[in-house]
Design an enzyme around this catalytic site. Structure first.
Site, PDB file in Angstrom:
ATOM      1  N   HIS A 160       0.850  -1.184   0.000  1.00  0.00           N
ATOM      2  CA  HIS A 160       0.000   0.000   0.000  1.00  0.00           C
ATOM      3  C   HIS A 160       0.886   1.235   0.000  1.00  0.00           C
ATOM      4  CE1 HIS A 160      -3.944  -1.802   0.246  1.00  0.00           C
ATOM      5  NE2 HIS A 160      -3.531  -2.618   1.204  1.00  0.00           N
ATOM      6  N   ASP A 209       0.126   6.805  -3.613  1.00  0.00           N
ATOM      7  CA  ASP A 209      -1.132   6.434  -4.274  1.00  0.00           C
ATOM      8  C   ASP A 209      -1.570   7.464  -5.314  1.00  0.00           C
ATOM      9  OD1 ASP A 209      -1.486   4.055  -2.984  1.00  0.00           O
ATOM     10  OD2 ASP A 209      -3.163   4.703  -1.734  1.00  0.00           O
TER      11      ASP A 209
END
Length: 382
Positions: free
Chosen positions: A122, A152
């Site tokens: 992540h 991200d």
């Protein structure tokens, strides 16, 4: 709009790829999100301007349906780990044979090559692997990720969108598509190029949280006001620093020099006490219209009512009453025109999209009956 006429197939995913797809849709691309059938609800909170087609990719006919959509499009945006699309027979090598003009964007954490290519992760992991996380955090504290923004979204979705636009531009000359390998590790590191390339200047020589731009300097930090709110201070240059001291009612002659590192803790304490003596509104009135580089730290509930943001229309409200940022940047002739309608329900546009791509009504009915596709147009109207 700038991307009018561009057809994009976005394979449903989380956060980075949906943001990339939303950027393209905001600027005029026709973005079709391909969802799974029998999904309870869409996890895409960045579905503005997209349409949804639901396809069962566990069936050969579902895979072939997706293939037909992809080869008739300009861009395929896929967020899966390396090898997933190849197992379906829908990898870039296969699809580019059918449509050499296709731009195939692969947005993953670690990229398509390297020993971590198939590893889960992540934003915080990609940020850590980029080197940037080691620089983020307060003095004496552990590294702290700034939400999931850097890898991200800045290094992932936004960087991938840039790659797609570059490939579209290049295609106007070559007539050929290409594969985009968008690694969030590399994207985050690239976003941090200033930090990498300014290390020789000495501004990062001190420990984390003790440098000029990482909360170490008293003139580049946030301070709490008497009403529990905050002011942001970025008075780096000497002329701006003088305005800061004037606004705070401090005499420069009675203070240590601005760049005396050893005195920064003392200056921070002085600034902390001074800002704590008045409300955020008071300090805003003091510093508005000056070049002290001092601004209020606005909450999400406050940003759209700030006069500057109001004048520019920086925030928009959709048909559901949800507020969000206006697309950026603002183009003078072909600005973005964000869709204000509700986000698509999974499978809401399955039938009309397939018809646009040349599927016949009887074929669509057959696939619906067989569970190859799903249509939820009626549910969207509830």
């Amino acid at each position: 709009m700038a991307l009018a006429g561009v057809r994009v197939i976005e394979l449903a995913g989380l956060a980075p790829a949906p943001f990339c797809g939303m950027i393209l849709a905001d600027f005029g691309a026709k973005v079709i999100r391909v969802d799974r059938t029998h999904a309870a609800m869409a996890m895409d909170t960045q579905a503005r301007g997209k349409r949804s087609v639901a396809i069962n990719l566990k069936t050969p006919q579902g895979v072939d349906t997706l293939r037909r959509l992809c080869v008739q499009s300009d861009v395929v945006l896929e967020p899966y780990r390396k090898g997933v699309m190849e197992k379906l027979g829908l990898g870039p090598e296969q699809l580019l044979k059918e449509n050499p003009r296709l731009i195939y964007a692969r947005l993953t954490g670690y990229g398509q090559r390297g020993c971590y290519a198939t590893t889960a992760g992540h934003d915080i992991n990609y940020l850590a692997m980029s080197g940037l996380l080691s620089k983020l955090g307060r003095s004496g504290e552990k590294p702290c990720a700034p939400l999931n923004l850097v890898a991200d979204f800045a290094g992932g979705g936004l960087t991938c969108a840039l790659g797609i636009v570059l490939a579209l531009l290049e295609r106007t000359t070559s007539g050929k598509g290409q594969v985009i390998d968008a690694s969030m590790v590399e994207g985050a590191a690239y976003v941090g190029s200033f930090i990498w390339k300014s290390r020789s200047t000495g501004i990062w020589d001190r420990c984390r949280g003790e440098n000029m731009l990482d909360s170490g300097a008293p003139f580049y930090d946030t301070y709490q006001t008497s009403d529990g709110k905050y002011m942001a201070v970025g008075a780096i240059e000497p002329q701006f620093y003088r305005r800061l001291l004037e606004g705070l009612g401090l005499d420069a002659g009675e203070l240590p020099p601005q760049m005396s590192f050893s005195d920064w803790p003392l200056l921070k304490q002085i600034f902390t006490e001074r800002f704590a003596s008045r409300t955020q509104t008071d300090w805003s009135s003091v510093f508005d219209g000056t070049d002290a580089c001092v601004t209020p730290v606005l909450s999400f509930d406050e940003v759209s009512s700030h006069p500057h943001n109001q004048e520019r229309g920086s925030f928009i409200t959709d048909s559901q009453g949800e507020e969000s940022p206006q697309p950026a940047p603002v183009l003078s002739r072909t600005p973005a025109e964000p869709c204000l309608a509700h986000n698509p329900v999974i499978g809401e546009h399955t039938r009309p999209v397939l018809e646009e791509y040349g599927f016949g009504s009887a074929e669509i009915d057959e696939m619906l009956a067989a569970g190859v596709i799903e249509s939820n147009a009626a549910k969207a109207k509830l």
